[in-house]
Write an enzyme that holds these catalytic residues in place. Structure first.
Site, PDB file in Angstrom:
ATOM      1  N   GLY A   1      42.103  46.848  50.813  1.00  0.00           N
ATOM      2  CA  GLY A   1      42.115  45.392  50.684  1.00  0.00           C
ATOM      3  C   GLY A   1      43.556  44.940  50.847  1.00  0.00           C
ATOM      4  O   GLY A   1      44.373  45.106  49.932  1.00  0.00           O
TER       5      GLY A   1
ATOM      6  N   ASN B   1      45.619  39.056  49.333  1.00  0.00           N
ATOM      7  CA  ASN B   1      46.729  38.547  48.522  1.00  0.00           C
ATOM      8  C   ASN B   1      47.227  39.566  47.494  1.00  0.00           C
ATOM      9  O   ASN B   1      48.420  39.832  47.389  1.00  0.00           O
ATOM     10  CB  ASN B   1      46.291  37.269  47.797  1.00  0.00           C
ATOM     11  CG  ASN B   1      46.227  36.082  48.750  1.00  0.00           C
ATOM     12  OD1 ASN B   1      46.902  36.067  49.774  1.00  0.00           O
ATOM     13  ND2 ASN B   1      45.408  35.101  48.417  1.00  0.00           N
TER      14      ASN B   1
ATOM     15  N   ASP C   1      42.192  47.639  55.468  1.00  0.00           N
ATOM     16  CA  ASP C   1      41.341  46.449  55.346  1.00  0.00           C
ATOM     17  C   ASP C   1      40.249  46.520  56.402  1.00  0.00           C
ATOM     18  O   ASP C   1      40.362  47.217  57.404  1.00  0.00           O
ATOM     19  CB  ASP C   1      42.174  45.169  55.524  1.00  0.00           C
ATOM     20  CG  ASP C   1      41.520  43.956  54.862  1.00  0.00           C
ATOM     21  OD1 ASP C   1      41.959  43.573  53.760  1.00  0.00           O
ATOM     22  OD2 ASP C   1      40.555  43.401  55.440  1.00  0.00           O
TER      23      ASP C   1
ATOM     24  N   ARG D   1      37.837  34.736  43.204  1.00  0.00           N
ATOM     25  CA  ARG D   1      37.104  33.544  42.778  1.00  0.00           C
ATOM     26  C   ARG D   1      37.754  32.271  43.291  1.00  0.00           C
ATOM     27  O   ARG D   1      38.945  32.224  43.576  1.00  0.00           O
ATOM     28  CB  ARG D   1      36.900  33.507  41.268  1.00  0.00           C
ATOM     29  CG  ARG D   1      38.095  33.738  40.432  1.00  0.00           C
ATOM     30  CD  ARG D   1      37.678  33.732  38.975  1.00  0.00           C
ATOM     31  NE  ARG D   1      38.842  33.920  38.145  1.00  0.00           N
ATOM     32  CZ  ARG D   1      38.935  33.534  36.901  1.00  0.00           C
ATOM     33  NH1 ARG D   1      37.914  32.930  36.312  1.00  0.00           N
ATOM     34  NH2 ARG D   1      40.024  33.748  36.203  1.00  0.00           N
TER      35      ARG D   1
ATOM     36  N   ASN E   1      30.861  42.127  45.409  1.00  0.00           N
ATOM     37  CA  ASN E   1      31.916  43.105  45.166  1.00  0.00           C
ATOM     38  C   ASN E   1      31.386  44.479  44.766  1.00  0.00           C
ATOM     39  O   ASN E   1      32.028  45.491  45.049  1.00  0.00           O
ATOM     40  CB  ASN E   1      32.906  42.562  44.128  1.00  0.00           C
ATOM     41  CG  ASN E   1      33.802  41.492  44.738  1.00  0.00           C
ATOM     42  OD1 ASN E   1      33.746  41.241  45.930  1.00  0.00           O
ATOM     43  ND2 ASN E   1      34.617  40.849  43.922  1.00  0.00           N
TER      44      ASN E   1
ATOM     45  N   SER F   1      39.260  44.868  41.792  1.00  0.00           N
ATOM     46  CA  SER F   1      38.234  43.888  42.174  1.00  0.00           C
ATOM     47  C   SER F   1      37.434  43.435  40.951  1.00  0.00           C
ATOM     48  O   SER F   1      37.116  44.226  40.069  1.00  0.00           O
ATOM     49  CB  SER F   1      37.284  44.494  43.204  1.00  0.00           C
ATOM     50  OG  SER F   1      38.013  45.093  44.253  1.00  0.00           O
ATOM     51  N   ASN F   2      37.092  42.154  40.962  1.00  0.00           N
ATOM     52  CA  ASN F   2      36.360  41.569  39.829  1.00  0.00           C
ATOM     53  C   ASN F   2      34.847  41.536  40.041  1.00  0.00           C
ATOM     54  O   ASN F   2      34.403  41.530  41.185  1.00  0.00           O
ATOM     55  CB  ASN F   2      36.844  40.134  39.615  1.00  0.00           C
ATOM     56  CG  ASN F   2      38.071  40.085  38.722  1.00  0.00           C
ATOM     57  OD1 ASN F   2      38.119  40.764  37.703  1.00  0.00           O
ATOM     58  ND2 ASN F   2      39.050  39.278  39.089  1.00  0.00           N
TER      59      ASN F   2
ATOM     60  N   ARG G   1      50.631  37.811  31.039  1.00  0.00           N
ATOM     61  CA  ARG G   1      50.425  36.356  30.873  1.00  0.00           C
ATOM     62  C   ARG G   1      50.620  35.960  29.406  1.00  0.00           C
ATOM     63  O   ARG G   1      51.244  34.929  29.111  1.00  0.00           O
ATOM     64  CB  ARG G   1      49.009  35.990  31.338  1.00  0.00           C
ATOM     65  CG  ARG G   1      48.887  36.028  32.843  1.00  0.00           C
ATOM     66  CD  ARG G   1      47.514  35.659  33.355  1.00  0.00           C
ATOM     67  NE  ARG G   1      47.540  35.555  34.808  1.00  0.00           N
ATOM     68  CZ  ARG G   1      46.506  35.776  35.612  1.00  0.00           C
ATOM     69  NH1 ARG G   1      45.330  36.132  35.104  1.00  0.00           N
ATOM     70  NH2 ARG G   1      46.628  35.639  36.914  1.00  0.00           N
TER      71      ARG G   1
ATOM     72  N   HIS H   1      38.017  41.913  30.613  1.00  0.00           N
ATOM     73  CA  HIS H   1      38.910  41.092  31.443  1.00  0.00           C
ATOM     74  C   HIS H   1      38.155  39.844  31.904  1.00  0.00           C
ATOM     75  O   HIS H   1      37.830  39.677  33.070  1.00  0.00           O
ATOM     76  CB  HIS H   1      39.392  41.926  32.642  1.00  0.00           C
ATOM     77  CG  HIS H   1      40.247  41.173  33.608  1.00  0.00           C
ATOM     78  ND1 HIS H   1      41.451  40.598  33.259  1.00  0.00           N
ATOM     79  CD2 HIS H   1      40.084  40.902  34.932  1.00  0.00           C
ATOM     80  CE1 HIS H   1      41.981  40.008  34.321  1.00  0.00           C
ATOM     81  NE2 HIS H   1      41.169  40.165  35.351  1.00  0.00           N
TER      82      HIS H   1
END
Ligand code: NAI
EC number: 1.1.1.37
Length: 308
Positions: free
Chosen positions: A7, A10, A32, A82, A95, A119-120, A151, A175
């Site tokens: 992947g 971004n 990719d 997302r 995914n 990956s989510n 964060r 997460h």
């Protein structure tokens, strides 16, 4: 040391960039599915070498897994991110198919690799990668806690008006916006509990901001974030490749730890050359234990969606 990043979007490309300019690995392969995309990203990163001063070899390939052979670490960032208003959980259907196929393909060429899942929905994707491949649990690591903790430290640093690097704080649990658990009680500034400086009200706001940290950025950017996610993956990969044994909250398979079984969820881990070297047993209070149990139930519920 060789790292493959599947992947080149971004997060994947940012991770490759950070790994290169920090000299974390000697070789990075970006892969990719989009024709020419990884090749382009790799070339662009390589052209930074003379100005930022690195020697890492970066290459890109379109879906050719033979070029990933012998990777020490494989990072999976392939999949869709997302959009504003979406939860991480809504990504599950698409995914899941991508992550399973990618994990199987990389293992054909790097059977001993350590896999970092990004990956989510990440906890469920980590669990899926583990169950689909049968790779030992120490070698499948979900990245989420490293980002959520950074964060958390950022919001604490803003509230305290002190450098984030002087702040120690961790987020455990799932997460997800409602499942992560910023451990405010254990957060500290140069060893002093932040509760000495910040009111309960401020700490609650910091925790709330942390939990929606990803959604806030998705709202601002129109897609999910990449600088901090890419840097967080690189931080984790550094600890593996260079056997740093950093304590990082990672989503790993639990068998009794924190009272949970048969899920991957964020817990404090020692990360080194074998992947998960140890899961640390920190003493949670009753309120934190209850939050963790609720978070685990939510993660388990999400995993059930894999069966349908
Ligand atoms: P992106 O859309 O920029 O990049 C995804 C890349 O995956 C695309 O270039 C796409 O062509 C590629 N891809 C899709 N299917 C593929 C396949 N079968 N094989 C190889 N490549 C394939 O998305 P972005 O922003 O990089 O996010 C990637 C994933 O990471 C998303 O699922 C996102 O939700 C997740 N994420 C997770 C975070 C975490 O903390 N765990 C933080 C940020 C994002």
């Amino acid at each position: 040391m060789k790292v493959t990043i599947v992947g080149a979007g971004n997060v994947g490309a940012t991770c490759a960039d950070v790994i290169s300019y920090r000299g974390i690995a000697s070789e990075v392969v970006l892969l990719d599915i989009k024709e020419g995309f990884a090749e382009g990203k790799a070339l662009d990163i390589m052209q930074c070498a003379t100005n930022t001063g690195f020697n890492t070899k970066v290459s890109g390939v379109t879906n050719d897994y033979s070029k990933t052979a012998g990777s020490d670490v494989v990072v999976i960032t392939s999949g869709i991110p997302r959009k504003p208003g979406m939860t991480r959980e809504e990504l599950i259907g698409i995914n899941a198919g991508i992550v399973k196929t990618v994990a199987e393909n990389v293992l054909k060429h790097s059977p001993n690799t350590i896999i970092v899942v990004v990956s989510n929905p990440m906890d469920t994707m980590t669990y899926l990668a583990l169950k689909a491949t049968g790779v030992p649990k120490n070698r499948i690591i979900g990245m989420g806690g490293a980002l959520d903790s950074s964060r958390f430290r950022t919001y604490l640093s803003l509230a305290l008006d002190k450098p984030a690097n002087d702040i120690s704080a961790m987020v455990i649990g799932g997460h997800g916006d409602t499942t992560m658990i910023p451990l405010t009680r254990l957060a500290s500034y140069n060893g002093i509990p932040v509760t000495e400086f910040l009111s309960e009200e401020v700490l609650q706001k910091v925790a709330a901001d942390t939990m929606v940290g990803g959604a806030t950025l998705t709202g601002l950017l129109g897609t999910s974030a990449w600088y901090a996610p890419g840097a967080s993956v690189a931080y984790l990969v550094d600890s593996i490749l260079n056997d740093q044994k950093k304590m990082i909250a990672c989503s790993v398979f639990v068998e009794g730890e924190y009272g949970q079984n048969d899920i991957c969820i964020g817990v404090p881990c020692i990360i080194g050359k074998n992947g998960v070297e140890e899961i640390l047993d920190i003493k949670l209070n009753d309120q934190e234990k209850a939050l963790f149990a609720k978070s685990a139930d939510a993660v388990r519920g999400m995993n059930d969606a894999l069966k349908s």
